[in-house]
Write a protein that holds these residues in place. Structure first.
Motif, short mmCIF file in Angstrom:
data_model
loop_
_atom_site.label_atom_id
_atom_site.label_comp_id
_atom_site.label_asym_id
_atom_site.label_seq_id
_atom_site.Cartn_x
_atom_site.Cartn_y
_atom_site.Cartn_z
N LYS A 116 5.16 -17.18 2.88
CA LYS A 116 5.43 -17.22 4.32
C LYS A 116 4.76 -18.47 4.87
O LYS A 116 3.54 -18.65 4.73
CB LYS A 116 4.87 -15.97 4.99
CG LYS A 116 5.00 -15.95 6.51
CD LYS A 116 4.54 -14.61 7.05
CE LYS A 116 4.63 -14.51 8.55
NZ LYS A 116 4.31 -13.15 9.02
N TYR A 117 5.57 -19.34 5.48
CA TYR A 117 5.08 -20.60 6.03
C TYR A 117 5.23 -20.56 7.54
O TYR A 117 6.32 -20.25 8.06
CB TYR A 117 5.86 -21.78 5.45
CG TYR A 117 5.54 -23.11 6.06
CD1 TYR A 117 4.31 -23.75 5.82
CD2 TYR A 117 6.46 -23.77 6.88
CE1 TYR A 117 4.02 -24.98 6.39
CE2 TYR A 117 6.18 -25.00 7.45
CZ TYR A 117 4.96 -25.60 7.20
OH TYR A 117 4.66 -26.82 7.76
N VAL A 118 4.14 -20.84 8.24
CA VAL A 118 4.15 -20.84 9.72
C VAL A 118 3.87 -22.25 10.19
O VAL A 118 2.80 -22.81 9.93
CB VAL A 118 3.07 -19.88 10.27
CG1 VAL A 118 3.19 -19.78 11.79
CG2 VAL A 118 3.18 -18.50 9.62
N HIS A 119 4.84 -22.84 10.87
CA HIS A 119 4.70 -24.20 11.37
C HIS A 119 4.46 -24.18 12.87
O HIS A 119 5.21 -23.57 13.63
CB HIS A 119 5.97 -25.02 11.08
CG HIS A 119 5.81 -26.48 11.34
ND1 HIS A 119 5.44 -27.37 10.37
CD2 HIS A 119 5.93 -27.20 12.48
CE1 HIS A 119 5.36 -28.58 10.88
NE2 HIS A 119 5.65 -28.50 12.17
N PHE A 120 3.39 -24.81 13.31
CA PHE A 120 3.06 -24.94 14.73
C PHE A 120 3.40 -26.35 15.21
O PHE A 120 3.22 -27.32 14.46
CB PHE A 120 1.57 -24.70 14.96
CG PHE A 120 1.13 -23.28 14.80
CD1 PHE A 120 1.04 -22.44 15.90
CD2 PHE A 120 0.81 -22.77 13.55
CE1 PHE A 120 0.61 -21.11 15.76
CE2 PHE A 120 0.39 -21.46 13.40
CZ PHE A 120 0.29 -20.63 14.50
N THR A 144 18.49 -16.35 1.60
CA THR A 144 17.40 -15.93 0.72
C THR A 144 16.06 -15.94 1.44
O THR A 144 15.01 -15.81 0.81
CB THR A 144 17.32 -16.84 -0.52
OG1 THR A 144 17.13 -18.19 -0.09
CG2 THR A 144 18.59 -16.73 -1.36
N GLU A 145 16.08 -16.11 2.74
CA GLU A 145 14.85 -16.19 3.54
C GLU A 145 15.18 -15.77 4.96
O GLU A 145 16.36 -15.68 5.35
CB GLU A 145 14.32 -17.62 3.53
CG GLU A 145 15.30 -18.62 4.12
CD GLU A 145 15.05 -20.06 3.72
OE1 GLU A 145 15.24 -20.94 4.59
OE2 GLU A 145 14.67 -20.31 2.57
N VAL A 146 14.15 -15.50 5.73
CA VAL A 146 14.35 -15.22 7.16
C VAL A 146 13.57 -16.24 7.97
O VAL A 146 12.60 -16.85 7.50
CB VAL A 146 13.90 -13.80 7.56
CG1 VAL A 146 14.85 -12.77 7.04
CG2 VAL A 146 12.47 -13.52 7.11
N HIS A 147 14.01 -16.42 9.21
CA HIS A 147 13.36 -17.34 10.14
C HIS A 147 13.13 -16.63 11.47
O HIS A 147 14.00 -15.91 11.96
CB HIS A 147 14.24 -18.57 10.38
CG HIS A 147 14.37 -19.47 9.19
ND1 HIS A 147 13.54 -20.54 8.99
CD2 HIS A 147 15.21 -19.44 8.13
CE1 HIS A 147 13.87 -21.15 7.87
NE2 HIS A 147 14.88 -20.49 7.32
N GLN A 204 10.19 -17.35 5.75
CA GLN A 204 9.58 -16.34 4.89
C GLN A 204 10.60 -15.87 3.86
O GLN A 204 11.74 -15.55 4.20
CB GLN A 204 9.10 -15.17 5.74
CG GLN A 204 8.46 -14.03 4.97
CD GLN A 204 7.84 -13.00 5.90
OE1 GLN A 204 7.59 -13.28 7.08
NE2 GLN A 204 7.58 -11.81 5.39
N ASP A 205 10.18 -15.82 2.60
CA ASP A 205 11.01 -15.24 1.56
C ASP A 205 10.17 -14.24 0.78
O ASP A 205 9.14 -13.77 1.27
CB ASP A 205 11.64 -16.33 0.68
CG ASP A 205 10.63 -17.22 -0.02
OD1 ASP A 205 9.44 -16.83 -0.13
OD2 ASP A 205 11.01 -18.33 -0.45
#
Length: 510
Positions: free
Chosen positions: A442-446, A404-407, A437-438
């Protein structure tokens, strides 16, 4: 006797995923890809796992996420301990042919340090039989010279615009005529290979360099599209405002140069006006139409020789292109434009008849490509593969427990042509980001910078970082947990299905 099983894997370079007429880009003239979409399945939300070319192609051809294959940037080696699509095809009795390139650096633990492959951006992945290598371009330029074309002293100057030297985006055609373009050369090499098979089953990776820069097209493709018909760039009011979102984005806004994308280009990519972006995009579309014309030649050959209905055709790409959005050029950072890629599958089997011309909206990933091909050929899918076969979608089914999401991931360590690590003062092994991201967020982890969160319903252009907003604190926590769950569930597992027992070696598939 059963019909031969053939596979044509078409891999273009730097083609944005939504730039297909089937997906709404009705300004594009791509009749042959339209034909393929009409007879196959088009995947709207298909993403690569990494950028740029080397990491993306490693994921495509090993079926692994970047966190597992760890060929994290161009020029970074791919471990020889991993199998790949070519090796698996060889186990099935195929001699996998390759036209184009894979941008693969070999494992230095098993390769001499003076091997010529360590002096270039990347070479051919182990296992493939090259029938048209483009890694050092010698074969292509030699072919051009053999056709009677007078080569300039600097051979890459064949991609300069005709007339006076250019300075960035231009509608002038390339010096090289369309008959001698690299797209023509790739097609000739692919057709030569197919003509020589004599009815024997085959697998062909047919790669194309375009629409990769330099953004210069031969006649008549340079003038096929009008700049005024191009979509407007998605970007903030100014480069400075864009860069305030994140330190890495700011670095690229202030450092990506036009010279990497246009012969004789000057200044920064972020300095381009809307008119210059529009001209660049018109040329970019022309390069797409050139590929489409040549794919028509390949498709016609398969039909004329009775192989069309014995051949699985997969059309995909390594990664996308920013194209001026967010003041960026190339494939960098964390925006969708770099990661969403095309995927069209034409399965000739009768089981796929009910889905012809359909669009799949579910999230799919480039790691699904290898399992799809192997399953169609009746070959086992290695446990190392992180993706799943897309064939059920071709048969009108949604597999149970589908994602249900992509990475996707990006590593921004210093290379000889880009130095964000030094500019940001981040340790090399912490120069990484990962995205989940779904449909909603969208969550971006550094590893070494503050996170980003975009509310896609309110902010589809991804301009407003909500990560520090107290109203989104629970959402940040939820998506950070999703990221951790993903990493735990897909940690490298090539040997984790084996175990010793009192009865001897046991193997579990899952």
């Amino acid at each position: 006797m059963p019909a031969p099983k053939n596979v044509l894997l078409i891999v273009v370079d730097q083609w944005r995923g939504l730039m297909l007429p089937k997906l709404g880009a009705d300004y594009l003239k791509l009749p042959n890809l339209d034909r393929l979409c009409a007879e196959g399945v088009t995947f709207r939300n298909h993403f690569t796992q990494a950028v740029p070319c080397g990491p993306a192609r490693a994921s495509l051809l090993t079926g692994q996420y970047l966190m597992n294959h760890r060929a994290v940037q161009n020029t970074i080696p791919l471990s020889s301990r991993f199998t790949n699509l070519a090796h698996e095809l060889r186990r099935g009795g195929y001699d996998p042919a390759l036209v184009g390139y894979t941008t693969t650096t070999p494992d230095p633990r098993h390769t001499a340090p003076n091997d010529p492959r360590f002096f270039v951006l990347g070479d051919i992945m182990e296992g493939f039989h090259s029938v048209g290598a483009f890694e050092n371009r010698d074969a292509y330029f030699g072919w051009v010279a053999s056709q009677g074309f007078e080569m300039p002293k600097t051979r890459e100057d064949i991609w300069l615009p005709k007339g006076a030297p250019g300075a960035g985006a231009t509608g002038r055609p390339a010096v090289i005529p369309k008959e001698l373009s690299d797209t023509a050369w790739f097609t000739e090499r692919g057709l030569d290979y197919l003509r020589g098979r004599g009815g024997k089953p085959w697998f062909l990776h047919l790669g194309y360099y375009r629409p990769h820069p330099p953004f210069i097209a031969p006649e008549p493709y340079n003038s096929m599209y009008r700049p005024e018909d191009m979509p407007k760039p998605v970007r903030a009011a100014s480069p400075a405002e864009e860069g305030r979102q994140n330190a890495l984005l700011d670095y690229y806004v202030r450092n990506v140069k036009q010279a990497s994308f246009f012969q004789d280009g000057k200044d920064l990519g972020s300095d381009m006006s809307e008119a210059e972006v529009a001209q660049m995009r018109a040329t970019y579309c022309g390069l797409m139409s050139e590929i489409d014309d040549h794919l028509g030649r390949v498709f016609d050959y398969l039909k004329e020789t009775g192989q069309w209905d014995d051949t699985l055709i997969v059309f995909t790409c390594d990664h996308g292109e920013q194209g001026g959005d967010h003041y960026l050029l190339g494939k960098i950072g964390y925006f969708d434009e770099s990661y969403r890629i095309p995927m069209i599958i034409r399965d000739p089997r009768a089981q796929a008849d009910s889905t012809r011309g359909s669009i799949v909206d579910r999230f799919t990933e480039t790691v699904d490509t290898m399992p799809t091909i192997l399953e169609w050929m009746g070959l086992p899918v290695p446990r190392q593969c992180d993706g799943r076969s897309l064939l059920p979608f071709c048969e009108g089914e949604v597999p149970a427990d589908w994602r249900t999401e992509v990475h996707y991931e990006f590593d921004f360590r210093d290379l000889h042509y880009s130095k964000p690590e030094s500019a940001l003062g981040v340790p090399m092994d912490r120069c990484s980001l990962a995205v989940v991201q779904d449909e909603k967020f969208k969550y971006v982890h550094f590893a070494a910078l503050p996170p980003l969160l975009f509310d896609l319903a309110k902010d589809p252009g991804q301009f407003i970082n909500c990560a520090a907003d107290p109203a989104y604190a629970a959402t940040v926590g939820e998506y950070a947990r999703k990221m951790l769950d993903w990493r735990l569930g897909f940690a490298e597992r090539t040997l984790t299905g084996y175990r010793a027992t009192p009865q001897g070696l046991e193997v579990r598939a899952a």
